[in-house]
Scaffold this active site. Structure first.
Site, PDB file in Angstrom:
ATOM      1  N   ASP A 216       0.974  -1.211   0.206  1.00  0.00           N
ATOM      2  CA  ASP A 216       0.210  -0.004  -0.037  1.00  0.00           C
ATOM      3  C   ASP A 216       1.050   1.378   0.049  1.00  0.00           C
ATOM      4  O   ASP A 216       1.923   1.227   0.623  1.00  0.00           O
ATOM      5  CB  ASP A 216      -0.891  -0.222   1.250  1.00  0.00           C
ATOM      6  CG  ASP A 216      -1.893   1.199   1.201  1.00  0.00           C
ATOM      7  OD1 ASP A 216      -2.904   1.280   0.637  1.00  0.00           O
ATOM      8  OD2 ASP A 216      -1.843   2.056   2.209  1.00  0.00           O
ATOM      9  N   GLU A 243       1.187  -0.390  -4.991  1.00  0.00           N
ATOM     10  CA  GLU A 243       0.148   0.606  -5.428  1.00  0.00           C
ATOM     11  C   GLU A 243       0.671   1.921  -5.738  1.00  0.00           C
ATOM     12  O   GLU A 243       1.093   2.528  -4.604  1.00  0.00           O
ATOM     13  CB  GLU A 243      -1.033   0.687  -4.290  1.00  0.00           C
ATOM     14  CG  GLU A 243      -2.168   1.505  -4.482  1.00  0.00           C
ATOM     15  CD  GLU A 243      -2.696   2.256  -3.324  1.00  0.00           C
ATOM     16  OE1 GLU A 243      -3.790   2.802  -3.223  1.00  0.00           O
ATOM     17  OE2 GLU A 243      -1.575   2.563  -2.497  1.00  0.00           O
TER      18      GLU A 243
END
Length: 463
Positions: A216, A243
């Protein structure tokens, strides 16, 4: 030296091969681990091969975003379940031939400025909780010593909010803040202690059976930090993807300053935001489906073996700044047909519990009939070459060798598309059945007409 180079080559080949083999991922967003366990058999019957679950560590608060504010890596204890629940979920998925992927947050820790001024994590309140319930917490310890804090002030960058999201140094060294005086999420450094604890966490999850990691906010971590944490040992046998949100491909500032360096300096996969941008262009008013013929040739899609493909991620409906990227519902279905029909990338299906309050649009999406049909087509044509047969502003029609044909029509009028079956190697005297509508095309001559209804997709699979 030759031996070391050979080892590196073999490692990179192994990593690329693993990503190529990885298959459809169900993003069970904010699902309890017990719920994933209970649905393990259903998940495999639907054709999924991987399940990405929400971050597993110590975090508090019922809101979905609280899962992205870690307090302690050393125990799994949050509203979605604890360490025991997590292990049972992994075992149930494994028994059904499905791998577990974990969402990890290594850029920052929880914003607890409203509760205390220090940067000790998990902090005195939680350490006291550990001590008072020592038997419970010792039983769910993942690694480390719970009598001490995991991180202290020296493990964080100086306070300060990102002001310019195109400035690489700011994005990777300052805090994500919410505005209105919010001091933001404490931003971790890549000192040896932080790296060692993050490595210990990943190794513990791998020991439990986790086979993949979604990183993330990878855009907000330096390449040095990422590469220090993800050693060859940790990456071995795992699918790692980051991401890095970008509003386009090559030539766009987000791609050139963040995503391109990530791809160049790691061997990880990544969310294919460049392809998503092309999809949005194709389906936009006045857009053309020709954008989807070969976007990778123009730097507008990631290399096939590194791409995580999608029509929506959790950030898009759940964050005000990204909601303008939500596709029209019909366009999203058509985009999914493209993603599952094309050759390349690992499709990701986002399925939530209506956290965005969009009338349950993505609730139970994972088992919707059209998604089920798309996964069937994808699994049947995995590894088969792709050729675009025809396209114009309204439609695209492509085939997957002789096994399948995909047609997508975004416009309000039906389309007849003639195909030279001899040139395009479709088998005669065979049925091609649509996995979405059950329409059957019997190919029996050199020229065959495929009809694409208005605002529809067809995914014909040879029987």
């Amino acid at each position: 030296m030759k031996t070391n180079l050979l080892a590196v080559t073999l490692l990179l080949s192994s990593s690329a091969s693993f990503m190529t083999q990885a298959d459809t991922i169900l993003h069970a967003f904010n699902w309890k681990y017990s719920e994933v366990k209970e649905k393990a058999q259903e998940i495999t019957q639907l054709g999924y091969k991987k399940v990405l679950v929400s971050p597993a560590y110590k975090s508090t608060g019922d809101a979905w975003w609280a899962r992205y504010q870690p307090q302690d890596y050393r125990v799994i204890d949050n509203p979605l379940g604890d360490t025991d629940d997590f292990k049972q979920m992994i075992a149930a998925l494994k028994d059904n031939g499905v791998d577990t992927y974990a969402d990890i947050v290594f850029n920052h820790m929880a914003n607890e400025a409203s509760q205390r001024s220090d940067l000790n994590f998990p902090g005195s309140k939680i350490l006291s909780q550990y001590s008072q319930q020592s038997e419970k917490y010792q039983s769910i310890t993942v690694f480390g010593d719970l009598s001490q804090n995991l991180f202290t002030a020296s493990d964080f960058h100086p306070a300060g909010c990102i002001g310019d999201y195109t400035n690489v140094w700011e994005v990777q060294n300052k805090r994500l803040c919410g505005g209105n005086g919010d001091p933001g999420l404490p931003d971790l450094t890549d000192n040896s202690w932080v790296v060692s604890q993050q490595q210990a966490y990943l190794k513990a999850l791998k020991t439990m059976g986790v086979k993949g990691f979604r990183v993330d906010a990878a855009k907000h971590m330096t390449m040095s930090h990422i590469n220090k944490v993800f050693t060859p040992e940790i990456k071995s046998g795992t699918h790692v993807f980051g991401e890095i949100i970008a509003n386009g491909g090559r030539g766009h500032v987000d791609y050139d300053r963040f995503l391109a360096p990530y791809l160049q300096q790691t061997d990880h996969g990544a969310y294919d935001f460049p392809l998503f941008s092309q999809i949005r262009k194709a389906f936009a008013f006045g857009g053309t489906m020709k954008h989807l013929v070969d976007p990778g040739a123009f730097g507008q899609a990631l290399p096939n073996h590194r791409a995580i493909t999608f029509s929506v991620t959790h950030d898009i409906p759940l964050n005000t700044g990204f909601r303008n990227q939500i596709l029209n519902e019909t366009d999203e279905k058509l985009a999914n047909a493209y993603i599952f029909g094309r050759d390349g990338g690992v499709p990701l299906v986002y399925s939530d519990h209506n956290e965005s309050n969009d009338n349950g649009r993505w609730q139970d999406l994972y088992k919707r009939s059209d998604i089920k049909g798309m996964i069937k087509f994808h699994n049947a044509t995995q590894g088969r070459g792709m050729k675009v047969v025809n396209s114009d502003d309204c439609f695209i029609l492509f085939k997957r060798e002789h096994l399948g044909v995909v047609g997508i029509n975004k416009c309000d009028q039906g389309k007849d598309v003639w195909v030279n079956t001899a040139v395009d190697n479709l088998y005669w005297h065979r049925n091609y059945r649509d996995t979405l509508s059950n329409d059957v095309q019997r190919v029996s001559s050199q020229w065959h007409k495929f009809y694409l209804p208005a605002r529809s997709a067809r995914m014909w699979l040879m029987e």
